[in-house]
Scaffold this motif. Structure first.
Motif, mmCIF file in Angstrom:
data_model
loop_
_atom_site.group_PDB
_atom_site.id
_atom_site.type_symbol
_atom_site.label_atom_id
_atom_site.label_comp_id
_atom_site.label_asym_id
_atom_site.label_seq_id
_atom_site.Cartn_x
_atom_site.Cartn_y
_atom_site.Cartn_z
ATOM 1 N N GLN A 161 0.828 -1.200 0.000
ATOM 2 C CA GLN A 161 0.000 0.000 0.000
ATOM 3 C C GLN A 161 0.868 1.258 0.000
ATOM 4 O O GLN A 161 0.622 2.208 -0.750
ATOM 5 C CB GLN A 161 -0.927 -0.023 1.231
ATOM 6 N N GLU A 162 1.910 1.282 0.837
ATOM 7 C CA GLU A 162 2.823 2.428 0.891
ATOM 8 C C GLU A 162 3.589 2.575 -0.419
ATOM 9 O O GLU A 162 3.801 3.692 -0.903
ATOM 10 C CB GLU A 162 3.806 2.258 2.052
ATOM 11 N N ALA A 163 4.009 1.456 -0.996
ATOM 12 C CA ALA A 163 4.787 1.504 -2.233
ATOM 13 C C ALA A 163 3.980 2.092 -3.377
ATOM 14 O O ALA A 163 4.481 2.910 -4.163
ATOM 15 C CB ALA A 163 5.287 0.103 -2.589
ATOM 16 N N PHE A 164 2.710 1.696 -3.492
ATOM 17 C CA PHE A 164 1.887 2.231 -4.578
ATOM 18 C C PHE A 164 1.523 3.687 -4.331
ATOM 19 O O PHE A 164 1.419 4.471 -5.281
ATOM 20 C CB PHE A 164 0.634 1.370 -4.771
ATOM 21 N N ALA A 165 1.354 4.071 -3.082
ATOM 22 C CA ALA A 165 1.095 5.485 -2.801
ATOM 23 C C ALA A 165 2.308 6.328 -3.172
ATOM 24 O O ALA A 165 2.179 7.412 -3.771
ATOM 25 C CB ALA A 165 0.745 5.671 -1.326
ATOM 26 N N ARG A 166 3.493 5.836 -2.873
ATOM 27 C CA ARG A 166 4.730 6.596 -3.089
ATOM 28 C C ARG A 166 5.137 6.633 -4.557
ATOM 29 O O ARG A 166 5.517 7.686 -5.081
ATOM 30 C CB ARG A 166 5.864 5.977 -2.252
ATOM 31 N N LEU A 173 -5.180 -0.858 -2.186
ATOM 32 C CA LEU A 173 -6.139 -1.784 -1.605
ATOM 33 C C LEU A 173 -7.578 -1.330 -1.832
ATOM 34 O O LEU A 173 -8.476 -2.158 -1.969
ATOM 35 C CB LEU A 173 -5.853 -1.964 -0.116
ATOM 36 N N ALA A 174 -7.787 -0.022 -1.901
ATOM 37 C CA ALA A 174 -9.142 0.483 -2.140
ATOM 38 C C ALA A 174 -9.614 0.225 -3.562
ATOM 39 O O ALA A 174 -10.817 0.195 -3.825
ATOM 40 C CB ALA A 174 -9.202 1.975 -1.829
ATOM 41 N N THR A 175 -8.676 0.015 -4.486
ATOM 42 C CA THR A 175 -9.053 -0.195 -5.888
ATOM 43 C C THR A 175 -9.090 -1.664 -6.279
ATOM 44 O O THR A 175 -9.439 -1.981 -7.426
ATOM 45 C CB THR A 175 -8.063 0.501 -6.843
ATOM 46 N N GLU A 176 -8.752 -2.571 -5.365
ATOM 47 C CA GLU A 176 -8.595 -3.970 -5.778
ATOM 48 C C GLU A 176 -9.855 -4.479 -6.464
ATOM 49 O O GLU A 176 -10.969 -4.329 -5.964
ATOM 50 C CB GLU A 176 -8.256 -4.867 -4.590
ATOM 51 N N GLY A 177 -9.660 -5.075 -7.627
ATOM 52 C CA GLY A 177 -10.756 -5.591 -8.426
ATOM 53 C C GLY A 177 -11.349 -4.581 -9.397
ATOM 54 O O GLY A 177 -12.152 -4.947 -10.250
ATOM 55 N N ASP A 178 -10.957 -3.318 -9.274
ATOM 56 C CA ASP A 178 -11.498 -2.248 -10.132
ATOM 57 C C ASP A 178 -10.356 -1.685 -10.969
ATOM 58 O O ASP A 178 -9.665 -0.751 -10.574
ATOM 59 C CB ASP A 178 -12.129 -1.159 -9.268
ATOM 60 N N ALA A 179 -10.144 -2.272 -12.137
ATOM 61 C CA ALA A 179 -9.023 -1.863 -12.982
ATOM 62 C C ALA A 179 -9.162 -0.414 -13.428
ATOM 63 O O ALA A 179 -8.161 0.311 -13.528
ATOM 64 C CB ALA A 179 -8.923 -2.784 -14.197
ATOM 65 N N HIS A 222 2.740 -7.185 2.799
ATOM 66 C CA HIS A 222 1.300 -6.983 2.864
ATOM 67 C C HIS A 222 0.696 -6.796 1.465
ATOM 68 O O HIS A 222 0.219 -5.731 1.110
ATOM 69 C CB HIS A 222 0.959 -5.814 3.789
ATOM 70 N N TRP A 223 0.733 -7.882 0.709
ATOM 71 C CA TRP A 223 0.232 -7.867 -0.659
ATOM 72 C C TRP A 223 -1.293 -7.873 -0.670
ATOM 73 O O TRP A 223 -1.936 -8.316 0.297
ATOM 74 C CB TRP A 223 0.772 -9.098 -1.398
ATOM 75 N N PRO A 224 -1.916 -7.407 -1.759
ATOM 76 C CA PRO A 224 -3.373 -7.470 -1.851
ATOM 77 C C PRO A 224 -3.870 -8.904 -1.653
ATOM 78 O O PRO A 224 -3.218 -9.867 -2.067
ATOM 79 C CB PRO A 224 -3.662 -6.973 -3.275
ATOM 80 N N GLN A 225 -5.043 -9.049 -1.042
ATOM 81 C CA GLN A 225 -5.514 -10.383 -0.660
ATOM 82 C C GLN A 225 -5.677 -11.305 -1.860
ATOM 83 O O GLN A 225 -5.557 -12.520 -1.727
ATOM 84 C CB GLN A 225 -6.813 -10.258 0.144
ATOM 85 N N SER A 226 -5.929 -10.765 -3.042
ATOM 86 C CA SER A 226 -6.042 -11.624 -4.228
ATOM 87 C C SER A 226 -4.710 -12.260 -4.605
ATOM 88 O O SER A 226 -4.676 -13.218 -5.372
ATOM 89 C CB SER A 226 -6.576 -10.827 -5.421
#
Length: 331
Positions: A161-166, A173-179, A222-226
């Motif tokens: 989550q921090e890596a993608f924000a940075r 994580l809020a976008t998971e499943g929504d390309a 802490h990878w996305p649950q998928s």
């Protein structure tokens, strides 16, 4: 006088000697920590349930003439978890593994995997132990691919989550499943047929991985649950899985889980992965590993990791290609 031809093995003797020293160092490290070295079968009826890995297939012919379809394992993970469930011991293995349709300077179809499992460990404890292993087997500073990395400094621990924000500018994580949402936040255009997982890996490879593990190694956690695979979900945030990968000098070295011990949830994940894999290739069908699923109910709380030993030797020697550090190696 005709010049003597270069011998490809003797030309590589220095890094190969270093490899042999590192093998002894790895065994000494785990012996000193009370681990038991094990060996599990290489030819197995179930090579794993990964969607994108392709195993080598073979046939065992018994003395009575009956035949059994087998595969060269892509990891000793399933067998080692069965041993852990039966013994409760700390276990490690230096295994030869095979993954078909792979080959590059940093990938080989046949390579060495160092895998270990520690009962009672969580993700943080496993990161501590992995840092200690690298400091025990590598020089204080390593260089590969133009990047110098300090092994003697604390490793970075960065959540996905921090890596993608940075590095991407996205709330992963809020976008998971929504390309569409992930693409909009990242400022990229979706490619034809590109789903969320495809875009996630595109951004990970193009924007995140080039920025991490450059000066000190980085645990990406802490990878996305998928993307949990065989990891359990984070009780503090079920959107994330307790998984990390380790990067140093531009090399991905290891993949680790705080292990899932729920056989029902693992079965559901296996079946979902199997369905996706068979969409790609209907021939990639084999039995579920029922012995593993039965053992998971008895698996103690633990963490486990698979580390590419040949890539560790690349860091130690600075050799440019895996073929330079594997005896009779080919990419």
């Amino acid at each position: 006088m005709t010049p003597q031809a270069s011998d490809p093995i003797t030309d590589r003797l220095a890094p190969l000697r270093r490899r042999a020293l590192m093998l002894r160092g790895v065994r000494a490290f785990f012996d000193g920590r009370g681990y038991l070295e094990v060996e599990t079968p290489y030819a197995v009826p179930t090579p794993g349930e990964e969607v994108h890995l392709r195993p080598f297939e073979t046939t065992r012919v018994a003395p009575d003439g009956s035949a059994q379809r087998l595969f060269l394992h892509t990891s000793p993970e399933f067998a080692m978890k069965r041993l852990l469930a039966a013994t409760g011991c700390r276990l490690f293995q230096l295994a030869r593994v095979w993954r078909n349709n792979e080959g590059s300077d940093t990938h080989a179809a046949e390579f060495s995997l160092l895998e270990w499992y520690r009962p009672g460990a969580d993700l943080a404890g496993l990161m501590d132990e992995t840092e200690a292993l690298l400091r025990a087997t590598l020089p204080p500073t390593v260089s590969w691919g133009g990047a110098s990395c300090r092994i003697d400094r604390p490793f970075e621990r960065l959540t996905m989550q921090e890596a993608f924000a940075r590095h991407v500018g996205a709330d992963l994580l809020a976008t998971e499943g929504d390309a569409t949402a992930l693409a909009r936040q990242a400022g990229v255009r979706l490619r034809d047929g590109e789903g969320w997982e495809d875009l996630f890996f595109r951004l990970l490879l193009s924007r995140v991985e080039p920025q991490i593990g450059r000066t000190v190694p980085t645990f990406l956690t802490h990878w996305p649950q998928s993307q949990a695979a065989l990891a359990r979900r984070d009780p503090a945030d079920p959107r994330a899985a307790l998984r990390f990968e380790l990067y140093a000098s531009g090399l991905e070295l290891a993949n680790a889980f705080e292990e899932l011990t729920d056989p029902a949830e693992q079965r559901q994940r296996f079946l979902a992965d199997r369905a996706r894999r068979l969409e790609f290739d209907p021939t990639l069908d084999w039995p579920l590993d029922e012995a593993l699923l039965e053992a998971l109910a008895r698996l103690p709380s633990c963490a486990g990791i698979a580390l590419g030993f040949d890539r560790l030797v690349l860091l130690a020697t600075g050799a440019p290609r895996l073929a330079d550090v594997i005896w009779l190696g080919r990419n």
